[in-house]
Design an enzyme around this catalytic site. Sequence first.
Site, PDB file in Angstrom:
ATOM      1  N   LYS A   1     -17.418 -57.759  13.535  1.00  0.00           N
ATOM      2  CA  LYS A   1     -16.445 -58.338  14.124  1.00  0.00           C
ATOM      3  C   LYS A   1     -15.545 -57.565  14.741  1.00  0.00           C
ATOM      4  O   LYS A   1     -14.602 -57.052  14.102  1.00  0.00           O
ATOM      5  CB  LYS A   1     -15.849 -60.235  13.199  1.00  0.00           C
ATOM      6  CG  LYS A   1     -14.705 -60.477  14.831  1.00  0.00           C
ATOM      7  CD  LYS A   1     -13.922 -61.234  14.211  1.00  0.00           C
ATOM      8  CE  LYS A   1     -12.545 -60.648  13.663  1.00  0.00           C
ATOM      9  NZ  LYS A   1     -12.144 -60.076  15.539  1.00  0.00           N
TER      10      LYS A   1
ATOM     11  N   GLU B   1       6.045 -50.063  12.897  1.00  0.00           N
ATOM     12  CA  GLU B   1       4.769 -49.621  13.889  1.00  0.00           C
ATOM     13  C   GLU B   1       4.911 -49.851  15.075  1.00  0.00           C
ATOM     14  O   GLU B   1       4.882 -50.739  15.498  1.00  0.00           O
ATOM     15  CB  GLU B   1       3.545 -49.939  13.259  1.00  0.00           C
ATOM     16  CG  GLU B   1       2.150 -48.546  13.768  1.00  0.00           C
ATOM     17  CD  GLU B   1       1.428 -49.208  12.735  1.00  0.00           C
ATOM     18  OE1 GLU B   1       0.200 -47.652  13.444  1.00  0.00           O
ATOM     19  OE2 GLU B   1       1.087 -49.916  12.466  1.00  0.00           O
TER      20      GLU B   1
ATOM     21  N   GLU C   1      -7.618 -49.520   5.967  1.00  0.00           N
ATOM     22  CA  GLU C   1      -7.111 -49.354   6.991  1.00  0.00           C
ATOM     23  C   GLU C   1      -6.237 -49.186   7.790  1.00  0.00           C
ATOM     24  O   GLU C   1      -6.511 -50.031   8.693  1.00  0.00           O
ATOM     25  CB  GLU C   1      -8.197 -48.567   7.625  1.00  0.00           C
ATOM     26  CG  GLU C   1      -7.852 -46.757   7.424  1.00  0.00           C
ATOM     27  CD  GLU C   1      -7.054 -46.834   9.331  1.00  0.00           C
ATOM     28  OE1 GLU C   1      -5.865 -46.606   9.649  1.00  0.00           O
ATOM     29  OE2 GLU C   1      -7.557 -46.841  10.697  1.00  0.00           O
TER      30      GLU C   1
ATOM     31  N   CYS D   1      -2.826 -45.433  14.578  1.00  0.00           N
ATOM     32  CA  CYS D   1      -2.405 -46.162  13.259  1.00  0.00           C
ATOM     33  C   CYS D   1      -2.259 -44.433  12.624  1.00  0.00           C
ATOM     34  O   CYS D   1      -1.101 -44.862  11.766  1.00  0.00           O
ATOM     35  CB  CYS D   1      -2.837 -46.673  12.406  1.00  0.00           C
ATOM     36  SG  CYS D   1      -4.427 -45.681  12.585  1.00  0.00           S
TER      37      CYS D   1
END
Length: 477
Positions: free
Chosen positions: A174, A382, A249, A282
């Site tokens: 997906k 973040e 992750e 990231c």
Amino acid sequence: MQDARNFYINGKWVAPRDGRDMPVRNPSTEEVIATISLGGQADTDAAVAAAKAAFPVWAATSREARVAAMERLMEAYKTRAEETAQAISAEMGAPVTLARTAQVGAGAGHLKTTIRALKAFEFERSLGDHAPGDVILHEPIGVCALITPWNWPMNQVMLKVAPALAVGCTMVLKPSELSPLSAMLLAEMIDAAGFPPGVFNLVNGDGAGVGSLLSAHPDIDVVSFTGSTRAGVAITKAAADTVKRVSLELGGKGANIIFADADDKAVMRGVRHCFNNSGQSCNAPTRMLVERPLYDQAVATAQTVAEKTEVGPAEIEGRQIGPVVSETQFNKIQYLIKKGIDEGATLVAGGMGRPDGLKRGHFVRPTVFADVTPEMTIWHEEIFGPVLSITPFDSEEEAIRLANGTPYGLTNYIQTADKARARRVARQLRSGMVEMNGKLGGAGSPFGGMKQSGNGREGGVWGLEEFLEVKAVSDWE
């Protein structure tokens, strides 16, 4: 406009059973470039059933047969590299030059590394001289749900698809609904490479829909997810009832520790790295920690680099940074830039709004804050945009404490000419990866984090092991 509503299930492109339409927009223009379907329960069940049925035969294939199939996939990938680059650039806004090199190149690199690791991997090993006849078997885990993000589409897709295929797993991919077109091209390449029907399946959908259905599905054996920490938590909870393996992750808030003896280009390199891919990585070094004697100079350098960073449409050749992926992401970044200003950080460059001359598209001004403290929102949240926070430190111990002072632990960075200090600091940083003095990790190095940055490792041998079960057998000989 491209009609991309169909899913790839059991070796064929099929119409959705209970899907609903969603537009895919070019973030440079905000125009619709394709229509996909977001799948539902029936689509998810069909894909999982196909993967489950294909697993016994694919798992039993020889290493040589799988290597040959992977090498055919590599050839197919090479022939469609430009098409893939154009798709990535259009769907998520990577400048086409970056899309051709880093974005498409990452997929090729991971596929090459996986093939090399597969050829050398010991699927059958002796337990040791103390236990003659005992053997350890490494076997494919089963049916995999692979859920990938939009920021490095082919990088993240290939980090999951390639090792899962290599070890004999079957799968349902997906991809992000924001960047599905490049993944659909990969499905065509896998089909052209001759993988058996059902080994690879693709169903588009969002996290709340197909993502949640896959995470809770009783016939899925492992979920491999890359994305936000919030979504990773939700996936883990959804998977708990069936006790399936979950590999995550997740986010990051990387610290770039720059000591006074760092090389002359350390600050410039750090700013550019933070802004690369419009800050949508990231592992970006978004917190620059600078030893006090170098601090004022570092802030001035960061300001200069930010002000010279060009921003422009993704279809234009060049080294500019492109837009961020969506209006939602743009608005989040604007909110956090305002937070930085309101909470007292010193705005050195950039700020709110689009860069001058850009009246449409999700373009963000390259932004630098100085004097950022751990109490501020931009220190620990973040941002996922071209926004850098700079903070001074006075001692090695303080630098380590500041670097470790977030919930994340993905990648940290060290810049110093003192090798002993670099090694000493690297051992104390609570992150899955540490890059020193601008040197990237080698091909096949494990990618992953600690703390709320996740619990999995991707790439090379470690990537294969994520999709393997360990079986102990006695009296083998």
